[in-house]
Design a protein around this motif. Structure first.
Motif, PDB file in Angstrom:
ATOM      1  N   ASN A  97      11.780  53.935  54.345  1.00 41.86           N
ATOM      2  CA  ASN A  97      12.260  54.621  53.151  1.00 41.86           C
ATOM      3  C   ASN A  97      11.140  55.468  52.544  1.00 41.86           C
ATOM      4  OD1 ASN A  97      14.837  53.509  53.304  1.00 41.86           O
ATOM      5  ND2 ASN A  97      14.285  51.731  52.053  1.00 41.86           N
ATOM      6  N   GLY A  98      11.493  56.684  52.150  1.00 45.34           N
ATOM      7  CA  GLY A  98      10.497  57.588  51.592  1.00 45.34           C
ATOM      8  C   GLY A  98       9.791  58.430  52.633  1.00 45.34           C
ATOM      9  N   ALA A 126      11.272  67.510  58.728  1.00 45.54           N
ATOM     10  CA  ALA A 126      12.095  68.713  58.868  1.00 45.54           C
ATOM     11  C   ALA A 126      12.380  68.873  60.353  1.00 45.54           C
ATOM     12  CB  ALA A 126      11.368  69.938  58.318  1.00 45.54           C
ATOM     13  N   TYR A 127      13.651  68.903  60.702  1.00 46.97           N
ATOM     14  CA  TYR A 127      13.982  68.892  62.130  1.00 46.97           C
ATOM     15  C   TYR A 127      15.416  69.379  62.343  1.00 46.97           C
ATOM     16  CZ  TYR A 127      12.807  67.303  66.818  1.00 46.97           C
ATOM     17  OH  TYR A 127      12.485  67.269  68.142  1.00 46.97           O
ATOM     18  N   PRO A 128      15.684  70.024  63.482  1.00 46.67           N
ATOM     19  CA  PRO A 128      17.041  70.524  63.718  1.00 46.67           C
ATOM     20  C   PRO A 128      18.058  69.446  64.067  1.00 46.67           C
ATOM     21  CG  PRO A 128      15.414  71.725  65.041  1.00 46.67           C
ATOM     22  CD  PRO A 128      14.746  70.502  64.507  1.00 46.67           C
ATOM     23  N   TYR A 129      17.574  68.295  64.571  1.00 43.22           N
ATOM     24  CA  TYR A 129      18.483  67.277  65.098  1.00 43.22           C
ATOM     25  C   TYR A 129      18.252  65.924  64.434  1.00 43.22           C
ATOM     26  CZ  TYR A 129      18.394  70.767  68.859  1.00 43.22           C
ATOM     27  OH  TYR A 129      18.423  71.937  69.569  1.00 43.22           O
ATOM     28  N   ILE A 130      19.323  65.131  64.392  1.00 43.16           N
ATOM     29  CA  ILE A 130      19.251  63.771  63.884  1.00 43.16           C
ATOM     30  C   ILE A 130      19.854  62.839  64.936  1.00 43.16           C
ATOM     31  CG2 ILE A 130      20.133  62.164  62.150  1.00 43.16           C
ATOM     32  CD1 ILE A 130      18.137  63.983  60.962  1.00 43.16           C
ATOM     33  N   SER A 131      19.188  61.725  65.221  1.00 41.88           N
ATOM     34  CA  SER A 131      19.762  60.719  66.120  1.00 41.88           C
ATOM     35  C   SER A 131      20.439  59.660  65.242  1.00 41.88           C
ATOM     36  CB  SER A 131      18.683  60.089  67.009  1.00 41.88           C
ATOM     37  OG  SER A 131      17.605  59.605  66.253  1.00 41.88           O
ATOM     38  N   TYR A 132      21.734  59.819  65.048  1.00 41.49           N
ATOM     39  CA  TYR A 132      22.476  58.994  64.096  1.00 41.49           C
ATOM     40  C   TYR A 132      22.693  57.578  64.611  1.00 41.49           C
ATOM     41  CZ  TYR A 132      23.543  63.499  61.953  1.00 41.49           C
ATOM     42  OH  TYR A 132      23.438  64.724  61.370  1.00 41.49           O
ATOM     43  N   LYS A 133      22.772  56.635  63.664  1.00 43.88           N
ATOM     44  CA  LYS A 133      23.065  55.252  64.026  1.00 43.88           C
ATOM     45  C   LYS A 133      24.562  55.034  64.214  1.00 43.88           C
ATOM     46  CE  LYS A 133      20.818  53.333  60.561  1.00 43.88           C
ATOM     47  NZ  LYS A 133      20.241  52.261  59.710  1.00 43.88           N
ATOM     48  N   THR A 134      25.390  55.786  63.466  1.00 46.01           N
ATOM     49  CA  THR A 134      26.849  55.711  63.608  1.00 46.01           C
ATOM     50  C   THR A 134      27.430  57.114  63.522  1.00 46.01           C
ATOM     51  OG1 THR A 134      27.352  55.523  61.227  1.00 46.01           O
ATOM     52  CG2 THR A 134      26.845  53.479  62.422  1.00 46.01           C
ATOM     53  N   VAL A 135      28.614  57.301  64.080  1.00 49.57           N
ATOM     54  CA  VAL A 135      29.286  58.596  64.021  1.00 49.57           C
ATOM     55  C   VAL A 135      29.579  58.988  62.587  1.00 49.57           C
ATOM     56  CG1 VAL A 135      31.424  59.826  64.614  1.00 49.57           C
ATOM     57  CG2 VAL A 135      30.297  58.398  66.329  1.00 49.57           C
ATOM     58  N   ASP A 136      29.949  58.008  61.768  1.00 53.32           N
ATOM     59  CA  ASP A 136      30.341  58.294  60.388  1.00 53.32           C
ATOM     60  C   ASP A 136      29.191  58.839  59.547  1.00 53.32           C
ATOM     61  OD1 ASP A 136      32.925  57.513  60.881  1.00 53.32           O
ATOM     62  OD2 ASP A 136      32.636  55.451  60.172  1.00 53.32           O
ATOM     63  N   ILE A 168      14.498  59.601  54.467  1.00 52.01           N
ATOM     64  CA  ILE A 168      15.130  58.311  54.722  1.00 52.01           C
ATOM     65  C   ILE A 168      15.191  57.560  53.400  1.00 52.01           C
ATOM     66  CG2 ILE A 168      14.969  56.108  55.948  1.00 52.01           C
ATOM     67  CD1 ILE A 168      13.451  57.627  58.162  1.00 52.01           C
ATOM     68  N   ALA A 169      16.401  57.215  52.985  1.00 53.07           N
ATOM     69  CA  ALA A 169      16.634  56.488  51.739  1.00 53.07           C
ATOM     70  C   ALA A 169      17.655  55.396  52.024  1.00 53.07           C
ATOM     71  CB  ALA A 169      17.150  57.426  50.647  1.00 53.07           C
ATOM     72  N   ASP A 170      17.371  54.188  51.588  1.00 52.11           N
ATOM     73  CA  ASP A 170      18.237  53.040  51.886  1.00 52.11           C
ATOM     74  C   ASP A 170      18.475  52.921  53.393  1.00 52.11           C
ATOM     75  OD1 ASP A 170      18.516  52.443  49.141  1.00 52.11           O
ATOM     76  OD2 ASP A 170      20.140  53.910  48.965  1.00 52.11           O
ATOM     77  N   GLU A 171      17.426  53.254  54.154  1.00 54.35           N
ATOM     78  CA  GLU A 171      17.432  53.159  55.624  1.00 54.35           C
ATOM     79  C   GLU A 171      18.482  54.064  56.268  1.00 54.35           C
ATOM     80  OE1 GLU A 171      17.108  49.099  57.107  1.00 54.35           O
ATOM     81  OE2 GLU A 171      16.416  48.456  55.107  1.00 54.35           O
ATOM     82  N   LYS A 172      18.785  55.179  55.596  1.00 58.14           N
ATOM     83  CA  LYS A 172      19.722  56.170  56.125  1.00 58.14           C
ATOM     84  C   LYS A 172      19.139  57.565  55.953  1.00 58.14           C
ATOM     85  CE  LYS A 172      23.889  53.472  55.031  1.00 58.14           C
ATOM     86  NZ  LYS A 172      25.168  53.458  54.258  1.00 58.14           N
ATOM     87  N   TYR A 173      19.560  58.492  56.822  1.00 60.11           N
ATOM     88  CA  TYR A 173      19.126  59.880  56.720  1.00 60.11           C
ATOM     89  C   TYR A 173      19.921  60.580  55.625  1.00 60.11           C
ATOM     90  CZ  TYR A 173      17.399  58.958  61.480  1.00 60.11           C
ATOM     91  OH  TYR A 173      16.766  58.434  62.577  1.00 60.11           O
ATOM     92  N   THR A 174      19.214  61.314  54.775  1.00 59.84           N
ATOM     93  CA  THR A 174      19.868  62.091  53.722  1.00 59.84           C
ATOM     94  C   THR A 174      19.193  63.463  53.662  1.00 59.84           C
ATOM     95  OG1 THR A 174      20.267  60.080  52.421  1.00 59.84           O
ATOM     96  CG2 THR A 174      20.401  62.190  51.256  1.00 59.84           C
ATOM     97  N   GLU A 189       7.941  65.194  63.258  1.00 59.48           N
ATOM     98  CA  GLU A 189       9.238  65.419  63.886  1.00 59.48           C
ATOM     99  C   GLU A 189      10.198  64.350  63.415  1.00 59.48           C
ATOM    100  OE1 GLU A 189       8.895  63.589  68.250  1.00 59.48           O
ATOM    101  OE2 GLU A 189       7.367  65.101  67.873  1.00 59.48           O
ATOM    102  N   LEU A 190      11.373  64.347  63.995  1.00 64.01           N
ATOM    103  CA  LEU A 190      12.400  63.386  63.609  1.00 64.01           C
ATOM    104  C   LEU A 190      11.904  61.948  63.675  1.00 64.01           C
ATOM    105  CD1 LEU A 190      15.369  62.393  63.219  1.00 64.01           C
ATOM    106  CD2 LEU A 190      15.672  62.692  65.672  1.00 64.01           C
ATOM    107  N   PHE A 191      12.186  61.180  62.643  1.00 60.96           N
ATOM    108  CA  PHE A 191      11.988  59.731  62.668  1.00 60.96           C
ATOM    109  C   PHE A 191      13.212  59.165  63.369  1.00 60.96           C
ATOM    110  CE2 PHE A 191      11.182  55.467  61.376  1.00 60.96           C
ATOM    111  CZ  PHE A 191       9.869  55.401  60.912  1.00 60.96           C
ATOM    112  N   GLN A 192      13.054  58.778  64.633  1.00 64.42           N
ATOM    113  CA  GLN A 192      14.178  58.442  65.505  1.00 64.42           C
ATOM    114  C   GLN A 192      15.001  57.263  64.988  1.00 64.42           C
ATOM    115  OE1 GLN A 192      14.940  60.254  68.086  1.00 64.42           O
ATOM    116  NE2 GLN A 192      13.069  61.375  68.564  1.00 64.42           N
ATOM    117  N   ALA A 193      16.292  57.233  65.377  1.00 62.16           N
ATOM    118  CA  ALA A 193      17.191  56.168  64.933  1.00 62.16           C
ATOM    119  C   ALA A 193      16.711  54.798  65.399  1.00 62.16           C
ATOM    120  CB  ALA A 193      18.604  56.428  65.442  1.00 62.16           C
TER     121      ALA A 193
END
Length: 340
Positions: A214-215, A219-229, A316-322, A199-203
Motif C-alpha cells: 500500500n502506498g 506509471a505503466y501501460p499495463y496492469i496484471s489484475y488479480k480478478t477480471v472484475d 496500490i491502496a487496500d492491496e488493490k490497483y487504483t 515499472e508495474l508492481f506485479q499482481a
C-alpha cells in the motif's frame, strides 16, 4: 500465441497463415544470441518479437538488425533504442518516459526529497539514473542512492541507509522478483511514506507483499489484475477474459500484454506493407498512427521508433490497483498521510 491465433482465424496476414516459432532465452543474453542466430540461419523468420528483457535485446539486436529482420522490442530500457538500429522498434513504454511521469506525480504529491534503491542490471541502472535526473530537474532533492545485487534477499542494510536520510519518498528500480521483499523490508524498518517503482508492481508480487505494498505508485501501460472484475478498461477486460478462457488463469505477468500488443503492431505493419519484404515492413510500421492497443494508442510517425509515449499512473491502496488521480480526488492521499 493468443494474438497469432486470432489473426490466423481472420485469414492470416495478406492471405498467408502465420507460423509462430517460440524460444525461451531464460533471461540470458548469451542464450538470446544463440536463439537469434538460429532464428536467422535455421528458421529464416520474417520478423521477431521480443525478448522481454532489455539486456537480451541489447545482446541480439545488432545480429537481427544486420540480418535485416524487422524486430518489435518489448523491453523497457532506453538503451537498445539508442543504437540507431533501422530494423528495431519498440511497442512497450520507454522507461525514460515513465520517469518524467513519476517526477510530476511526486511534485503533485508534495514530495520534496527522494531516496533511490536500484538493482545493477542495465534496465534498473538506467531507470535509477533517469529518475535522479528527472527528480532534480523538478526541484526534488535526491538524498542517497543505494544498490543491490541480483539474487540478494536481505536488504536490511540498504533499507536502514535509505530511511536514515529521512526522504519524503523512496524510488525502487527493481524487477518483480524482489518487489515484495523490498516493500516488506522498507515497511518493517519503519518507512511509512510513499514508494515509487520503475515499472508495474506485479499482481503476484502484490499477493506476497500484502499490505506492505500500500502506498506504492507506478506509471505503466499495463496492469496484471488479480480478478477480471478489477479491470475497468474495456479492451483490456476483453483480453483478460479471452486469456483466462484459453489458459485457465489470468496473466500473472504483464509480459503477456506486451507480447499481445507487439503482435498487433507487427501485423499492422505487414498489412500496411502488403508483403514480408523487410524494408516494406519497417516502412509499414513507421506509418502506424492511431492503432489502439492494450497499452494505449500506438503512433510511430514521430520517427523515434517508439510507439507509446504516455500512460496512466496507479497507486496500490487496500492491496488493490487504483488510478492515481482518482485516489487523490477521492481523498485517498489525505487519508494515507493521516495514517502515517
Amino acid at each position: 500465441m493468443l494474438a497469432v491465433e486470432e489473426l490466423n482465424a481472420e485469414g492470416g496476414l495478406n492471405g498467408q497463415t502465420i507460423k509462430l516459432v517460440t524460444y525461451d532465452d531464460q533471461g540470458s543474453p548469451e542464450e538470446a544470441v544463440k536463439i537469434a542466430n538460429k532464428m536467422v540461419e535455421v528458421d529464416k523468420v520474417d520478423a521477431v518479437i521480443g525478448p522481454l528483457l532489455s539486456t537480451c535485446q541489447m545482446a541480439q539486436g545488432a545480429l537481427l538488425n544486420d540480418a535485416k529482420i524487422p524486430t518489435i522490442g518489448i523491453g523497457l530500457s532506453p538503451s537498445f533504442m539508442e543504437n540507431g538500429w533501422d530494423y528495431i522498434v519498440r511497442s512497450s513504454l520507454n522507461s525514460d518516459y515513465v520517469m518524467k511521469i513519476l517526477a510530476q506525480n511526486m511534485v503533485d504529491l508534495d514530495v520534496h526529497s527522494l531516496a533511490i534503491f536500484s538493482g545493477q542490471d542495465d534496465s534498473s541502472k538506467k531507470a535509477a539514473g533517469s529518475m535522479k535526473a528527472e527528480a532534480e530537474a523538478v526541484g526534488i532533492t535526491v538524498t542517497t542512492t543505494e544498490t543491490y545485487v541480483d539474487g540478494d534477499t536481505d536488504f536490511s542494510g540498504q533499507a536502514a541507509k535509505l530511511i536514515n536520510t529521512k526522504p519524503d519518498a523512496i524510488y525502487a528500480a527493481s524487477y518483480a522478483n524482489v518487489q515484495p521483499i523490498i516493500a516488506k523490508q522498507l515497511r518493517q524498518f519503519g518507512f511509512e511514506g510513499l514508494c515509487f517503482n520503475k515499472e508495474l508492481f506485479q499482481a503476484d508480487s502484490l499477493r506476497v507483499a500484502g499490505s506492505a505494498a500500500n502506498g506504492w505508485i507506478f506509471a505503466y501501460p499495463y496492469i496484471s489484475y488479480k480478478t477480471v472484475d478489477e479491470c475497468d478498461i474495456p479492451n483490456m477486460k476483453e483480453f483478460i477474459v479471452k486469456y483466462e478462457a484459453k489458459y485457465g488463469a489470468l496473466p500473472y505477468h504483464e509480459g503477456a500484454m506486451r507480447g499481445y500488443d507487439a503482435v498487433k503492431v507487427l501485423a499492422e505493419g505487414i498489412k500496411n506493407a502488403g508483403s514480408t519484404d523487410p524494408e516494406a515492413i519497417m516502412a509499414g510500421i513507421k506509418s502506424i498512427s492511431g492503432l489502439e492497443g492494450l497499452g494505449g494508442t500506438f503512433d510511430y510517425t514521430g520517427g523515434d521508433g517508439e510507439g507509446l509515449h504516455s500512460c496512466n499512473s496507479y497507486v496500490i491502496a487496500d492491496e488493490k490497483y487504483t488510478v492515481l488521480d482518482k485516489w487523490v480526488g477521492d481523498g485517498g492521499f489525505e487519508a494515507f498521510k493521516a495514517g502515517k
